[in-house]
Scaffold this active site. Structure first.
Site, PDB file in Angstrom:
ATOM      1  N   ASP A 293      35.501  35.778  29.265  1.00 36.01           N
ATOM      2  CA  ASP A 293      36.124  37.078  28.875  1.00 36.01           C
ATOM      3  C   ASP A 293      36.298  37.981  29.669  1.00 36.01           C
ATOM      4  O   ASP A 293      35.727  38.156  30.985  1.00 36.01           O
ATOM      5  CB  ASP A 293      35.180  37.618  27.647  1.00 36.01           C
ATOM      6  N   GLU A 294      36.954  39.117  29.503  1.00 37.04           N
ATOM      7  CA  GLU A 294      37.324  40.119  30.192  1.00 37.04           C
ATOM      8  C   GLU A 294      37.251  39.952  31.821  1.00 37.04           C
ATOM      9  O   GLU A 294      36.494  40.775  32.443  1.00 37.04           O
ATOM     10  CB  GLU A 294      36.196  41.201  29.921  1.00 37.04           C
TER      11      GLU A 294
END
Lengths: 498, 528
Positions: A293-294
């Site tokens: 993620d991210e």
């Protein structure tokens, strides 16, 4: 009570069910009740039971549940015998029986049985004539703890596992490392925690700590799902493993700071293969959470070697392709280790070429957007886990547990719905450590637990749930779990700590 | 060679001064400091910390009365504080530093009380507090200057500090009615208040939900009105223990017995005290606020507050007076008749004033001063000149206007509105508490002087023993610094650095103070 006979079908008795949480799928409780005598009560394995004395999970559970059922009773005798699902529980005069296909079902049944027993003002124990058949609505009912933003002492983790079993959670998602610290002590790469933990001795999880957590969880029917999130969220990894992270550039010179894992170097994949080989042997669960993620692209963009690699691979300037390339390699590594991967939704959002058995984990957005994401992912045929509505680290004033009890929304075919394997309560650690973890988690997480276990129609009424949850919360206190109050009121036995 | 630090307390000037004058010829050890004020919280008025550090050893260090001090070994406040602070500084160290081959550079802290009357046996009070608390403040500050180096040895830097609080009233309100708070929790929080130089425990002891105060005169109040008549009450001995525990830490205990509203639990044990509500021409079976038209009400209050005034030694008592709902009064025909007789018309706030005024007269006869919530002032009740008005309502603009109005009328006031710590939200909300300032309103200097301080309120709807302490600390610490330190101490970054260390210190002292942000403490909370 000493022996079991007939069943009585009566209407649902909410009064008696008030402390039972999450609500069983089907149940009949009569107002006929039987006293329990701690001196005479025992658990026994049924004659036809496949599990018999010596089954450590159940032997241990009998011991545990005896003192949960009779908190006043100091020394109990344990006849290590018994009966067991998932489970069917029948309580009648003289005897109660619990039938379960496996020990895991038996554990859930024991929990329910222990919740049915109540104490009168004069201290005697009772259980009503009851018949319950129960099974979980979703097979994956998880809680995420984050041990990187703050270190959580092993004791705090074990306590959480206890409380998880009380709410029938069955997956501990251990977000063990992240940017701020790397507390996992790796056998293969000890420098990771020696340099990346907050403190190399006091703020780490040794191999024996990890084993202890896993076996404690197993005894309670809880899987331990480790997450080693990459390529982003890895600042702490870089301290103990040089050349793993991407050096960021300012103009034509390295700025001295580092970005995500460097996807352009073969050494990266060699390191990851070795690390995940260790992880897959340390953590017995057949799933591994790979994060994904991210990922911030600005550092990759600044690095001339990464740019050259992009060109070589024909990615143009689309850095999501680079990220996808990286994740694909990591997923292949874990697949080769016979583990199934779970990744955050970001991986699906930019890349659809991931193995079909990968599980996508939804964490972003408001209800409308995660509903849409649920439909998209299941339409593509992937299994999915929902966490977005249960970011329990987000606190607000008032009874926010009611919002945690949201129904799981969906537009899709029956086939698609079957691909939703469950959900997860996430307790991210920015503002949470051992000082406030337990009261922040309980009983708020219990609201999600019921959503994931029980029938949605029977449990959608918040007003009906309130007194039962309040009673359950007092039960948690009685069991030594520092669960915070839902609203004004009191428990017979208040929390005795500070 | 003298090797001691001195703690000089110039009580005669109502202001403490503290010096750490240390003669020393040993090596100079440079010390890393994140904030130049290290972990001091709340920040003292004047601080100079030099780079020169001295070693302390638990085996040799002593806190002693200075020869010139007016208080000595018979002063229990001092002696028990010495022991407490010794334990804070050295108790947690498993291995005492200071092997035989090592020397301690600083072996004594001399405490010098300069006022002829040391107030050893007194209770901290409104007038005496600035002087008395210098003592606690001084010891706390000294203990905060002590730090552990990487070998576990205790060090202190050569420092000069003079200190006094900006406001006299620095309070924390705990609510033991919505949820019962076991004594242990109250004591642990008094302990923590002292670490933060909070000097008032505002005990909101009873309210609608329960009446845990066991009254000697009216035992049926808690017998009927508590959640449980034995396990959920404060006996006279409990109350005494709280008061004494607080006194030893320089903390005043101000009890609140809120009337005429917020009294549902009173009615259970005291018939005819509350107003019977009517539905049409018949009593509905429910009850409203205290019945203001019966003489028996005032007889009861006279006896009750007489008891309260003897049980609680503080010279102030909080009388509440907030949020009175008029609908029940309106429904009651006897009250309607009374309104007519008194020519109050339809203005029920006049009836409220009528009640409050009689109550204030009753309390005045007990020689106590009183605090009241702002509504009483807003409704124009006639108040004694020394009444303290407690502001709690509204948004920033509204409370600032209120502070201006109250002080323009010549009343002293204290502020709570921006410090309702029960209201939680995600993130670092301590910064908002830190930025609020009770003197931030339009008014003359004379008006500003009428602001005696503020209070952090932790109302109990969602709080009990399970979550009280981490919810209160270190968020209340932000309020503590605002009320203690100079008004220009407003640097949020510096505050963050110091507060992070201060919170770890509280954790090390056994208090589960929650984290400010991703971080760690060398000694994490052990009480899981």
């Amino acid at each position: 009570m000493t022996s079991l006979t007939s069943l009585i079908h009566s209407t649902i008795c909410w009064r008696i069910l008030k402390g039972v949480w999450p609500l069983p799928q089907s149940f009949t409780i009569s107002s006929e009740r039987y006293p329990l005598n701690p001196q005479a009560f025992y658990f026994a394995y049924g004659k036809q039971s496949a599990a018999q004395e010596g089954c450590s999970v159940l032997d241990e559970a009998f011991k545990r549940y005896f003192s949960l059922i009779f908190p006043d009773y100091i020394s109990g005798r344990f006849y290590s015998e018994a009966i067991f699902i998932l489970y069917a529980l029948r309580v009648s005069a003289g005897q109660a029986s619990l039938k379960a296909e496996t020990v895991w079902g038996a554990l859930r049944g024991l929990e329910t049985f222990s919740q049915l027993v109540y104490q009168e003002d004069f201290g005697s124990y009772f259980v009503n004539k009851t018949e319950i058949e129960d099974f979980p609505r979703f097979q994956f009912r998880g809680i995420l703890l984050d041990t990187s933003r703050h270190y959580l002492p092993v004791r705090a983790i074990l306590k959480t596992l206890d409380a998880m079993a009380f709410s029938k959670f069955n997956v501990f998602h251990w977000h063990i490392v992240d940017d701020p610290s790397f507390p996992y002590q790796s056998r293969t790469f000890p420098d990771l925690s020696a340099k990346g933990a907050f403190h190399p001795m006091t703020h780490i999880y040794t191999q024996s700590d990890v084993r202890r957590v896993i076996s404690y969880a197993r005894m309670r029917g809880i899987r331990v799902l480790p997450e080693f999130d990459s390529p982003g969220h890895t600042q702490s990894w870089g301290k103990g493993q040089s050349d793993l992270l991407t050096p960021c550039y300012r103009g034509s010179t390295p700025s001295g700071t580092f970005g995500p894992v460097n996807p352009a170097l073969p050494s990266t994949y060699k390191f990851m293969a070795t690390l995940f080989k260790e992880v897959s042997s340390v953590f017995p669960d057949s799933y591994i959470h790979l994060g994904g993620d991210e990922v911030n692209f600005s550092c990759w963009k600044s690095n001339p070697d990464v740019r050259a690699f992009m060109q070589k691979m024909g990615f143009g300037t689309d850095f999501t392709k680079l990220e996808a390339y990286y994740m694909e390699n990591i997923v292949n590594i874990t697949t080769a280790l016979n583990k199934t991967s779970i990744v955050w939704q970001d991986v699906f959002d930019y890349h659809e070429r991931i193995p079909k058995d990968t599980v996508l984990h939804i964490w972003k957005g408001d209800p409308a957007s995660y509903e849409a994401e649920l439909s998209r992912i299941t339409k593509a045929g992937y299994r999915v886990l929902l966490a977005a509505p249960w970011y329990i680290n987000h606190i607000s004033y008032g009874q926010d547990w009611q919002k945690k009890k949201i129904h799981i929304p969906f537009t899709g075919t029956e086939e698609q719905k079957k691909l939703v394997i469950g959900g997860e309560v996430c307790m991210w650690g920015e503002y949470v450590d051992a000082t406030n973890l337990t009261p922040r988690l309980w009983p708020r997480a219990s609201a999600a637990a019921e959503r994931l276990w029980s029938d949605e129609k029977q449990t959608s009424n918040v007003d009906k749930a309130f007194p039962r949850l309040q009673d359950f919360r007092c039960k948690l206190l009685r069991r030594g779990i520092q669960a915070e109050p839902l609203f004004v009121g009191h428990c017979k036995h208040e929390y005795q700590g500070v | 060679m003298l090797k001691f630090a001195s703690l000089l307390l110039a009580l005669s000037f109502c202001q403490g001064r503290q010096h750490h004058n240390i003669n020393n010829d040993d090596e100079v050890v440079p010390v890393f400091q994140a904030s130049k004020y290290s972990s001091l919280w709340p920040l003292p008025q004047k601080v100079q910390i030099s780079e020169i550090s001295f070693k302390l050893s638990g085996t040799s260090f002593k806190i002693v009365d200075a020869k010139e001090s007016s208080a000595g070994s018979s002063c229990s406040i001092l002696q028990s504080a010495y022991r407490r602070y010794y334990e804070y500084m050295f108790g947690s160290a498993k291995k005492q530093w200071g092997g035989k081959n090592r020397r301690a550079d600083l072996t004594e802290l001399h405490v010098w009380i300069t006022s002829p009357d040391s107030e050893c046996d007194a209770y901290p009070g409104v007038t005496s507090d600035e002087s008395c608390e210098s003592f606690y403040g001084g010891l706390e500050t000294f203990s905060q200057l002590v730090y552990e180096d990487e070998y576990g040895a205790k060090n202190i830097n050569s420092s000069k500090i003079s200190d006094f609080p900006r406001f006299a009233h620095r309070g924390v309100l705990l609510d033991s009615s919505r949820h019962f708070l076991p004594i242990k929790v109250i004591l642990a929080n008094l302990e923590t208040m002292a670490m933060n130089k909070i000097n008032v425990f505002h005990w909101h002891i009873v309210d609608d939900q329960s009446f845990p105060y066991l009254s000697r005169t009216f035992p049926q109040l808690s017998q009927q009105g508590a959640y449980h008549p034995y396990t959920h009450v404060y006996t006279p001995a409990d109350v005494k223990m709280v008061i004494e525990f607080a006194r030893l830490r320089g903390i005043r205990v101000i009890p609140e017995f809120d009337t005429p509203g917020h009294t549902q639990s009173w009615g259970k044990g005291q018939t005819d005290l509350l107003t019977p509500c009517f539905s049409g021409s018949k009593p509905s079976g429910t009850f409203g606020p205290v019945n203001p038209i019966l003489n028996t009400t005032y007889d009861f209050m006279t006896q009750f507050f007489k008891e309260v005034s003897t049980v609680f030694p503080d010279t102030y008592v909080h009388l509440g007076g907030d949020e009175v709902d008029f609908t029940c009064w309106k429904s009651n025909p006897d009250i309607q008749k009374f309104m007519e007789q008194q020519q109050f018309g339809e203005d029920y706030s006049k009836l409220e004033s009528f009640y409050i005024q009689r109550l204030l007269d009753i309390v005045s006869t007990t020689q106590k001063g009183y605090l009241i919530w702002q509504e009483v002032f807003d409704n124009g009740v006639k108040l004694k000149a020394d009444t303290l008005i407690h502001v709690w309502k509204g948004n920033q603009q509204q409370y600032q206007n209120e502070m201006a109005n109250v002080t323009a009328s010549g009343y002293q006031t204290l502020l709570s509105t921006p410090w309702y710590l029960n209201r939680i939200s995600y993130g670092q909300d301590w910064q908002g508490f830190y930025k609020a300032d009770p003197q931030d309103f339009k008014g003359t200097d004379e008006q500003k002087k009428l602001v005696i301080g503020g209070e952090a309120c932790l109302w109990g709807e969602y709080v009990d023993a399970t979550n009280l302490t981490p919810r209160l600390w270190p968020r209340a610490s932000a309020v503590a610094e605002r009320l203690w330190s100079a008004s220009n101490v407003t640097d949020i970054d510096d505050a963050f650095n110091r507060l992070s260390l201060h919170r770890c210190r509280m954790v090390e002292r056994g208090i589960p103070a929650e984290p400010l942000f991703s971080s760690y403490c060398p000694h994490e909370y052990k009480g899981v």
